[in-house]
Write an enzyme that holds these catalytic residues in place. Sequence first.
Site, PDB file in Angstrom:
ATOM      1  N   TYR A  25       0.837  -1.199   0.000  1.00 21.71           N
ATOM      2  CA  TYR A  25       0.000   0.000   0.000  1.00 21.71           C
ATOM      3  C   TYR A  25       0.870   1.246   0.000  1.00 21.71           C
ATOM      4  O   TYR A  25       2.022   1.221   0.424  1.00 21.71           O
ATOM      5  CB  TYR A  25      -0.978   0.010   1.182  1.00 21.71           C
ATOM      6  CG  TYR A  25      -0.376  -0.204   2.547  1.00 21.71           C
ATOM      7  CD1 TYR A  25       0.039   0.865   3.332  1.00 21.71           C
ATOM      8  CD2 TYR A  25      -0.246  -1.489   3.074  1.00 21.71           C
ATOM      9  CE1 TYR A  25       0.566   0.660   4.590  1.00 21.71           C
ATOM     10  CE2 TYR A  25       0.292  -1.698   4.331  1.00 21.71           C
ATOM     11  CZ  TYR A  25       0.690  -0.623   5.093  1.00 21.71           C
ATOM     12  OH  TYR A  25       1.213  -0.818   6.349  1.00 21.71           O
ATOM     13  N   TYR A  27       0.777   5.270   1.148  1.00 18.69           N
ATOM     14  CA  TYR A  27       0.120   6.352   1.882  1.00 18.69           C
ATOM     15  C   TYR A  27      -0.016   7.580   0.989  1.00 18.69           C
ATOM     16  O   TYR A  27       0.748   7.755   0.033  1.00 18.69           O
ATOM     17  CB  TYR A  27       0.937   6.718   3.130  1.00 18.69           C
ATOM     18  CG  TYR A  27       0.833   5.708   4.249  1.00 18.69           C
ATOM     19  CD1 TYR A  27      -0.345   5.555   4.973  1.00 18.69           C
ATOM     20  CD2 TYR A  27       1.919   4.911   4.588  1.00 18.69           C
ATOM     21  CE1 TYR A  27      -0.435   4.648   6.008  1.00 18.69           C
ATOM     22  CE2 TYR A  27       1.843   3.996   5.630  1.00 18.69           C
ATOM     23  CZ  TYR A  27       0.653   3.868   6.331  1.00 18.69           C
ATOM     24  OH  TYR A  27       0.562   2.957   7.358  1.00 18.69           O
ATOM     25  N   TYR A  33       4.597   0.884   1.751  1.00 16.29           N
ATOM     26  CA  TYR A  33       4.835  -0.181   2.719  1.00 16.29           C
ATOM     27  C   TYR A  33       4.332  -1.509   2.155  1.00 16.29           C
ATOM     28  O   TYR A  33       3.422  -1.554   1.328  1.00 16.29           O
ATOM     29  CB  TYR A  33       4.064   0.092   4.026  1.00 16.29           C
ATOM     30  CG  TYR A  33       4.730   1.087   4.942  1.00 16.29           C
ATOM     31  CD1 TYR A  33       4.994   2.393   4.540  1.00 16.29           C
ATOM     32  CD2 TYR A  33       5.072   0.736   6.233  1.00 16.29           C
ATOM     33  CE1 TYR A  33       5.594   3.301   5.386  1.00 16.29           C
ATOM     34  CE2 TYR A  33       5.671   1.645   7.093  1.00 16.29           C
ATOM     35  CZ  TYR A  33       5.932   2.922   6.668  1.00 16.29           C
ATOM     36  OH  TYR A  33       6.524   3.811   7.511  1.00 16.29           O
ATOM     37  N   ARG A  55      13.874  -0.484   5.913  1.00 19.38           N
ATOM     38  CA  ARG A  55      13.660  -1.215   7.164  1.00 19.38           C
ATOM     39  C   ARG A  55      12.777  -2.431   6.875  1.00 19.38           C
ATOM     40  O   ARG A  55      11.853  -2.369   6.079  1.00 19.38           O
ATOM     41  CB  ARG A  55      12.975  -0.276   8.151  1.00 19.38           C
ATOM     42  CG  ARG A  55      12.571  -0.884   9.460  1.00 19.38           C
ATOM     43  CD  ARG A  55      11.952   0.210  10.360  1.00 19.38           C
ATOM     44  NE  ARG A  55      11.348  -0.345  11.532  1.00 19.38           N
ATOM     45  CZ  ARG A  55      12.014  -0.830  12.570  1.00 19.38           C
ATOM     46  NH1 ARG A  55      13.327  -0.813  12.569  1.00 19.38           N
ATOM     47  NH2 ARG A  55      11.384  -1.317  13.611  1.00 19.38           N
ATOM     48  N   GLU A  78       6.822  -1.284  18.590  1.00 21.00           N
ATOM     49  CA  GLU A  78       8.086  -1.852  18.152  1.00 21.00           C
ATOM     50  C   GLU A  78       9.160  -1.700  19.231  1.00 21.00           C
ATOM     51  O   GLU A  78       9.030  -0.844  20.110  1.00 21.00           O
ATOM     52  CB  GLU A  78       8.564  -1.121  16.889  1.00 21.00           C
ATOM     53  CG  GLU A  78       7.607  -1.250  15.744  1.00 21.00           C
ATOM     54  CD  GLU A  78       8.006  -0.418  14.532  1.00 21.00           C
ATOM     55  OE1 GLU A  78       8.965   0.372  14.622  1.00 21.00           O
ATOM     56  OE2 GLU A  78       7.342  -0.568  13.499  1.00 21.00           O
TER      57      GLU A  78
END
Length: 185
Positions: A25, A27, A33, A55, A78
Amino acid sequence: MANLNRLGIKVFKTLEDFVGTHFVYTYDNGWEYEWYCKNDHTVDYRIHGGMVKGRWVKDQEAHITMITEGVYKIAWTEPTGTDVALDFVPNEKKLNGTIFFPRWVKEHPEITVCFQNDHIDLMKESREKYPTYPKMVVPEFASITYMGDAGVNNEEVIAQAPYDGMTADIREGRFYDENYCQLKK
């Protein structure tokens, strides 16, 4: 068995429909991401755009719930101290995400751009060493550009670092075979 509409397209109704799904997806701010609902309590993901591009994480414990038919909320914290809350509406190819980055991640994002699982001690050390507040809050809507039925606990889905063009390879069928195993390694 998955719920399918008259065109043979998966329709999300239950939590079982959602678990095992792999998403890409983007943003509205342009950050891209990739995210996999590995099972009913664990997610894997890669970040392809934005301030922490590069990351990737496996086996992140998460709270995964169905709000109502076809709408799902996922939330986790996280080791960096970053909090994430995602609301998926896959039948409409939309989601809303809010990321709460600690101040240290905003000031030193390069520390987190790695395979986090190999650097948990560094994430915890950085969380203690650098300031946490004020948090950088990033609330954004996103468009889902890919959905794949990867199955539950598929270790092939997120199994290598992201590279430029990876999401295009995924969307265009050049990354996984018909059994959702990687073609590129």
